[in-house]
Each structure stands twice: as structure tokens, then as C-alpha cells.
Design an enzyme around this catalytic site. Structure first.
Site, PDB file in Angstrom:
ATOM      1  N   SER A 113       0.824  -1.206   0.000  1.00 60.85           N
ATOM      2  CA  SER A 113       0.000   0.000   0.000  1.00 60.85           C
ATOM      3  C   SER A 113       0.857   1.254   0.000  1.00 60.85           C
ATOM      4  CB  SER A 113      -0.923   0.002   1.213  1.00 60.85           C
ATOM      5  OG  SER A 113      -0.187  -0.300   2.366  1.00 60.85           O
ATOM      6  N   HIS A 145      -2.788  -3.065  -6.152  1.00 56.45           N
ATOM      7  CA  HIS A 145      -3.259  -2.730  -4.809  1.00 56.45           C
ATOM      8  C   HIS A 145      -4.767  -2.963  -4.720  1.00 56.45           C
ATOM      9  CE1 HIS A 145      -3.921   0.524  -1.537  1.00 56.45           C
ATOM     10  NE2 HIS A 145      -3.653  -0.631  -0.981  1.00 56.45           N
ATOM     11  N   GLU A 151      -6.013  -0.718  -7.798  1.00 57.73           N
ATOM     12  CA  GLU A 151      -5.102   0.355  -8.186  1.00 57.73           C
ATOM     13  C   GLU A 151      -3.843  -0.294  -8.766  1.00 57.73           C
ATOM     14  OE1 GLU A 151      -4.704   4.400  -5.528  1.00 57.73           O
ATOM     15  OE2 GLU A 151      -4.051   2.547  -4.633  1.00 57.73           O
ATOM     16  N   ASN A 178      -4.604   5.879  -0.960  1.00 49.13           N
ATOM     17  CA  ASN A 178      -4.035   6.099   0.370  1.00 49.13           C
ATOM     18  C   ASN A 178      -3.406   7.482   0.513  1.00 49.13           C
ATOM     19  OD1 ASN A 178      -4.851   3.747   1.591  1.00 49.13           O
ATOM     20  ND2 ASN A 178      -3.014   2.606   1.032  1.00 49.13           N
TER      21      ASN A 178
END
Ligand code: 3HC
Length: 283
Positions: free
Chosen positions: A119, A140, A152, A190
Site C-alpha cells: 500500500s 493494490h 489500483e 491512500n
């Protein structure tokens, strides 16, 4: 290249979700864990989730049984040798990931794609542990993997167009929509989620509002499924802290600096839902 067989390294929260979704979508899946106890825990998680899917009418008995039959488990990394794509979902630890990728480079087929579900760690650095950085990328996923519709993709500096195209097709075959990010900590989601979650903890720590009002404010005011403190518990406070630290290390921007409350909670073993205690009590 065609992807038929998927290897998954790690069967924690993310690895088990990736393995489950892959098997449900028709791929043969090999899950590798470090010891028999971890294999058993992973099997329990994956089969438990599929049984719930069956009970809730999300899957027919036939689809369930076929998905179960497509899954195999191992403690031997060599068992991944004939996989077309291998997705690493181990602990967020660069030294460990480099070790895993060096192993995969040694044993995987020459045209196999090597992906990490990291991440926040650098794809370029992980890729540098291999002799095929063009075949390495970040994929991800979001928790819970069978439910969240997004993947992602993270392109390292040396990731090839062919690798990106094959990985995108794989994502579509998993029934997910995809977005692409360059290799910067936090990628897209994130990068935005972490400072938001940290700010929620800061306003709790400053006494601006109560835990319940912060969460209710966001849930009802912004129509999010979970407020930021519930979501932080769901993601895992240790994971949240790890990502925040990685982002702060790279950018040195105070927006990504972990509030003292978060660090102390993690030190005290309050890791959120998975340990039974976080901002809420799950025991
Ligand atoms: N596996 C399969 N299905 C699941 C599931 C799981 N683990 N968990 C929930 N579901 C399904 C349920 O079966 C249910 O389906 P239905 O509506 O068709 O019956 C549906 O999801 C909703 O579940 P519930 O009714 O049990 O509970 P909620 O309505 O409260 O939804 C939630 C649960 C889906 C987790 C929802 O609260 C949510 O979307 N929360 C936000 C999750 C989120 O933001 N995830 C991303 C975190 S960030 C991340 O992962 C990146 C990392 O790098 C930090």
C-alpha cells in the site's frame, strides 16, 4: 500473455481476499504461507468467507464447489513455479519483500508477472530485487477484496506496457475497475485516505469532537459507509501507522506525520478490529 494460474503469497486479510476472488472468477490459485498453522488460518478465512457467500445466496453450490476445487495451499515457494502471475501480500516490510521477490525471480516462469499488493512501499525498490523489473508492478486491492470494486495499478519506472496491459486484463477478469498511479507512496487512494484518517485522530486527540460524532458526521454528512475512526480500525491501526510513516519518510510533509495518540495505541497493542480493540471495542 494469458493468465490462467495465480500465485498468492500470504493469506492474511488481503491475501485471502485476493485468493478467494481469483478462485471465484475462474483462476487456478496456489496460496503460499510460511507454516502449516498459517495455511490453516488462511484456509479458514477463505473457506469461511465462501461459505458465508453460499449461505447468503451470492454463489450457487456448484460455483462454490468449483471455486474451492481451484484453490490449493502450500508452504513451498517452489509450488508457485508454474503460475502466470504471482501476487505478494505479505507483511509490509521492505527487507522481507525483497527476499520474496528475489526468490520469485529465481523460480517463476520467464514471462510470469510479479506483483505486490503493497500500500505504500516503492515498486522500483521491490523490482530491483529481481532481474526482470519490467515484469514487476503494484496491484493494490481494497479490503474486503470480494466486495470493493477497485484495483489500483502502480507502474514502477521500469514496468513494461505489456505487463501493465496483462495486469489490467487480469483485473477486468476479476470483475474490478482499475485506476493507475505512478510509484509514489500512497498511490492515489491512500495518498488521500491517510491524511484524512490522521486528521480524524488529531481532532479526537485535541478534544474537538467525540469519537462517535466524528464518525457519525462523516457517515451522514458525506454518505461514507464508515466514519474515519471505524475505517481506521477496519484497516488496522498498525497498518495505518505503517503507511503514514512511509509517506512521511518520503515526503517529510507534516500532513502525513502520525499523531501521538495513534503511535501510542499501536504500541499498546490496539490494532483495531483484528486485535479486538482500537477506537472501538470489538471483544
Ligand atoms: N467478503 C465477501 N463479502 C462481504 C465481506 C467479505 N469479507 N464483507 C462484507 N461482505 C458483503 C456482505 O455479504 C454484504 O453483501 P449484500 O449486501 O449483498 O448482502 C455487503 O458486503 C455488505 O456487508 P454487511 O451488510 O455485512 O455490512 P455493511 O453494509 O456494513 O458493509 C463493508 C460492510 C462492505 C465493509 C462497508 O462497511 C464498506 O464498504 N466499508 C468501507 C470499506 C473500505 O473503505 N475499504 C477500503 C479500506 S482502505 C484499503 O483497503 C487500502 C489499504 O491499503 C489501507
Amino acid at each position: 500473455m494469458t493468465i490462467n494460474k495465480v500465485g498468492v503469497i500470504g493469506s492474511g486479510l488481503m491475501g485471502s481476499g485476493i485468493a478467494e476472488q481469483s478462485a471465484r472468477c475462474g483462476f487456478d490459485v496456489v496460496v503460499r504461507e510460511i507454516n502449516p498453522e498459517a495455511v490453516e488460518a488462511g484456509q479458514k478465512r477463505i473457506f469461511g468467507s465462501m461459505t458465508r457467500g453460499l449461505e447468503r445466496g451470492k454463489m450457487t453450490q456448484e460455483a462454490h464447489d468449483e471455486a474451492v476445487a481451484r484453490l490449493s495451499f502450500t508452504t513451498e515457494v517452489e509450488a508457485l513455479a508454474d503460475c502466470d502471475i504471482i501476487i505478494e501480500a505479505a507483511t509490509e516490510n521492505m527487507a522481507l519483500k525483497k527476499e520474496i521477490f528475489a526468490d520469485l525471480d529465481r523460480l517463476a516462469k520467464a514471462d510470469a508477472i510479479l506483483a505486490t499488493n503493497t500500500s505504500s512501499l516503492s515498486i522500483a525498490e521491490i523490482a530491483a530485487a529481481t532481474s526482470r523489473p519490467d515484469k514487476v508492478l503494484g496491484i493494490h486491492f481494497f479490503n474486503p477484496v470480494p466486495v470493493m470494486p477497485l484495483i489500483e495499478y502502480v507502474r514502477g519506472l521500469l514496468t513494461s506496457d505489456e505487463t501493465m496491459a496483462a495486469a489490467r486484463q487480469f483485473g477486468a477478469d476479476l470483475g474490478k475497475q482499475t485506476v493507475e498511479s505512478q510509484d509514489r507512496p500512497g498511490f492515489i487512494v491512500n495518498r488521500l485516505l491517510i491524511p484524512y484518517a490522521l486528521d480524524a485522530i488529531r481532532i479526537l486527540e485535541e478534544g474537538v469532537a467525540t469519537r462517535d460524532d466524528i464518525d457519525l458526521g462523516i457517515k451522514l454528512g458525506l454518505a461514507h459507509p464508515m466514519g474515519p475512526l471505524t475505517l481506521s480500525d477496519f484497516v488496522g491501526l498498525d497498518t495505518l501507522l505503517f503507511i503514514a510513516d512511509a509517506m512521511y519518510d518520503e515526503f517529510k510533509d507534516p500532513r502525513y506525520a502520525a499523531p501521538p495518540l495513534l503511535r501510542r495505541m499501536v504500541t499498546a497493542g490496539y490494532h483495531g478490529r483484528k486485535t479486538g480493540k482500537g477506537f472501538y471495542d470489538y471483544s
